[in-house]
Scaffold this active site. Structure first.
Site, PDB file in Angstrom:
ATOM      1  N   SER A   1      60.031 -27.316 -17.518  1.00  0.00           N
ATOM      2  CA  SER A   1      59.184 -27.659 -18.593  1.00  0.00           C
ATOM      3  C   SER A   1      58.922 -26.626 -19.711  1.00  0.00           C
ATOM      4  O   SER A   1      59.074 -25.533 -19.210  1.00  0.00           O
ATOM      5  CB  SER A   1      57.589 -27.866 -17.831  1.00  0.00           C
TER       6      SER A   1
ATOM      7  N   TYR B   1      50.916 -24.735 -12.325  1.00  0.00           N
ATOM      8  CA  TYR B   1      51.968 -25.760 -12.545  1.00  0.00           C
ATOM      9  C   TYR B   1      53.131 -24.914 -13.223  1.00  0.00           C
ATOM     10  O   TYR B   1      54.269 -25.028 -12.761  1.00  0.00           O
ATOM     11  CB  TYR B   1      51.333 -26.798 -13.357  1.00  0.00           C
TER      12      TYR B   1
ATOM     13  N   LYS C   1      56.951 -24.075 -11.675  1.00  0.00           N
ATOM     14  CA  LYS C   1      57.961 -24.450 -12.226  1.00  0.00           C
ATOM     15  C   LYS C   1      58.935 -23.309 -12.659  1.00  0.00           C
ATOM     16  O   LYS C   1      60.169 -22.997 -12.682  1.00  0.00           O
ATOM     17  CB  LYS C   1      57.771 -25.008 -13.717  1.00  0.00           C
TER      18      LYS C   1
END
Ligand code: NAD
Ligand code: UD1
Length: 349
Positions: free
Chosen positions: A135, A159, A163
Site C-alpha cells: 500500500s 496498518y 504492511k
C-alpha cells in the site's frame, strides 16, 4: 494454463482480479475467511467470466493463519490443475486504518502472522512466485510528490507498519535463497467497480474511505459528505489523492504475474497508481455528474493522519510491466455508480 492460489479473492480488489485472471484462462483456488466479504462476489465473478469459467474456480473457506486451511488450499490447487500451484496472489488482510490503531494485535496477527504462515506453506509446497498487496500507506507523509518507490518508508499507523513488515519479510525471503519471484505492489487509492455493476466494493458499516461514502450519499443511504479539511495547501483546499480504477489495478496484477512467470527470480517493488491527483471536491462533483444525484457536502476538521497530497510516480510500473492506467475519474464514478445503484445494500440484498 496457470494454477493460482488467491488469498482474499472474495474481497474488493481480489474479486475484480479473479475475474481478469479467469478471463485470461487461468485456474484459481480462492482461500478466503469471508471476514470482510461474501462468497456471492465470486459466484458473480464466475458468471461474468462466461461459460466454463466456474469449473476453473474453486472456493475454500479458511484462514491464512491456519496451517490446516493453507494445506487444504494447496491440495485443492493440485487437484484442480493436476499440478502444484504455480503462483500465489496474496490479498487477504485487514485494511482499516482507524481499526488498526484501536486493535494493533489483530492487525499484526492477520497481516503479518498470516503472511508468514502463507510464505511458509509456499516454501513447503515448492511455490516461490508471489504477488503481494502492499500500500501507498507505507510512505506516510510523503516528502516529495509524485512519490517514487525509492521514497522513505515511514508508515504512521499499525496498518502501515504491518504492511512494511510483510514487505521486509518478502525481501528477506528473496535474499535467503534463489528462486523467489516476488512482486510487492503498492496500491494508491483503488475505487470504482466492474462496468457491469455486478461486482464492486461492499464495505461493512459506515465507510471510512471517500469513494464508498460518496456513492452511499448519492444513493441516499447517507445524508451528506463531510470533507475532512478545506484549508489544505492544494488548489481548492481539499485533499488530493491518486485514485485508480479497480479494473486497471486488476490488470496490473495480471501484468505483474506475467512478468514474474516469464522473466524468472526477482523482487519487484512497484507503485500502482495513475500519476494523476484529484481533490475531494473534484470527486464529489464527478460523482454527481455520473449519478445525476446530488452529493451534499460540508467542510469539517481535518482527519488526523491525513496528508495533503499523495500521488504516485507510476513510471516504474510502466517500464517493468508495460502497464499503465487507462480509465479516468469519470469512468471510476460511472462504474462505481453502476454497482452502487444496482446493489444499494451491497451483496446482502
Ligand atoms: P477486502 O477487505 O475487500 O479484501 C480482503 C479479503 O481478505 C476479504 O475477502 C476478507 O474476507 C479476506 N480476509 C481477511 N482476513 C482473512 C484471513 N485471516 N484469512 C483469509 N481471508 C481473510 O480488501 P481489499 O480492498 O480488496 O484489499 C485487498 C488487499 O489490498 C488488502 O491486503 C489491503 O490491505 C490491500 N490494499 C487495499 C487498498 C484499498 O484501498 N482497498 C489499498 C492498498 C492496499
Ligand atoms: C486511506 C488510508 C490509507 C489506506 C487507504 C485505503 C488514512 C489516513 N489513510 O487512504 O492508509 O491505504 O485508505 O484503505 O486513513 N475524505 C473526506 N471525507 C470522507 C472520507 C475521506 O474528505 O468521508 C478525504 C480524505 O481526507 C482524503 C481523501 O478523501 O483526502 C481520500 O480519503 P480515503 O478514501 O480515506 O483514502 P486515504 O486517506 O488516501
Amino acid at each position: 494454463m496457470t494454477n493460482l492460489l488467491i488469498t482474499g479473492g472474495a474481497g474488493f480488489i481480489g474479486s475484480h482480479t479473479a475475474l481478469v485472471l479467469l478471463e485470461a484462462g487461468h485456474r484459481l483456488v480462492v482461500l478466503d475467511s469471508y471476514a470482510n466479504s461474501s462468497p456471492e462476489a465470486l459466484r458473480r465473478v464466475a458468471e461474468l467470466a462466461g461459460p466454463g469459467a466456474a469449473a476453473r474456480l474453486q472456493l475454500i473457506e479458511g484462514d491464512i493463519r491456519s496451517e490446516h486451511d493453507l494445506e487444504r488450499a494447496f491440495a485443492a490447487c493440485s487437484a484442480l490443475g493436476g499440478k502444484p500451484a504455480d503462483a500465489v496472489i496474496h490479498f487477504a488482510g485487514l485494511k482499516a486504518v482507524g481499526e488498526s490503531v484501536a486493535e494493533p494485535l489483530r492487525y499484526w496477527d492477520v497481516n503479518l502472522s498470516g503472511s508468514r504462515q502463507l510464505v511458509g506453506a509456499m516454501q513447503a509446497h515448492g511455490c516461490r512466485t508471489l504477488v503481494f498487496s502492499s500500500s501507498a500507506t507505507l510512505y506516510g507523509y510523503p516528502e516529495t510528490v509524485p512519490i517514487p518507490e525509492t521514497a522513505t518508508i515511514a508508515p504512521i499507523n499499525p496498518y502501515g507498519h504491518s504492511k512494511a513488515a510483510v514487505e521486509q519479510l518478502l525481501a528477506d525471503m528473496a535474499a535467503s535463497e534463489p528462486g523467489w519471484r516476488i512482486a510487492r505492489l503498492r496500491y494508491f487509492n483503488p475505487v470504482g467497480a466492474h462496468p457491469s455493476g455486478r461486482i464492486g466494493e461492499d464495505p461493512c458499516g459506515i465507510p471510512n474511505n471517500l469513494f464508498p461514502f460518496v456513492s452511499q450519499v448519492a444513493v441516499g443511504r447517507r445524508e451528506q459528505l463531510q470533507i475532512f479539511g478545506g484549508d489544505w495547501p492544494t488548489p481548492d483546499g481539499s485533499g488530493v489523492r491518486d485514485y485508480i480504477h479497480v479494473m486497471d489495478l486488476a490488470e496490473g496484477h495480471r501484468a505483474a504475474l506475467d512478468v514474474l512467470l516469464a522473466e524468472g527470480p526477482q523482487l519487484l517493488t512497484l507503485n500502482l497508481g495513475s500519476g494523476q491527483g484529484h481533490s475531494v471536491l473534484e470527486v464529489a462533483a464527478a460523482f454527481e455528474a455520473a449519478s445525476g444525484r446530488p452529493v451534499p457536502l460540508k467542510i469539517v476538521e481535518r482527519r488526523p493522519g491525513d496528508a495533503a497530497i499523495t500521488v504516485a510516480d507510476p513510471s516504474q510500473a510502466a517500464q517493468r510491466l508495460g502497464w499503465r492506467t487507462s480509465r479516468g475519474l469519470a469512468d471510476m464514478c460511472r462504474d462505481g455508480w453502476a454497482w452502487q445503484s444496482a446493489n444499494p445494500d451491497g451483496y446482502e440484498a
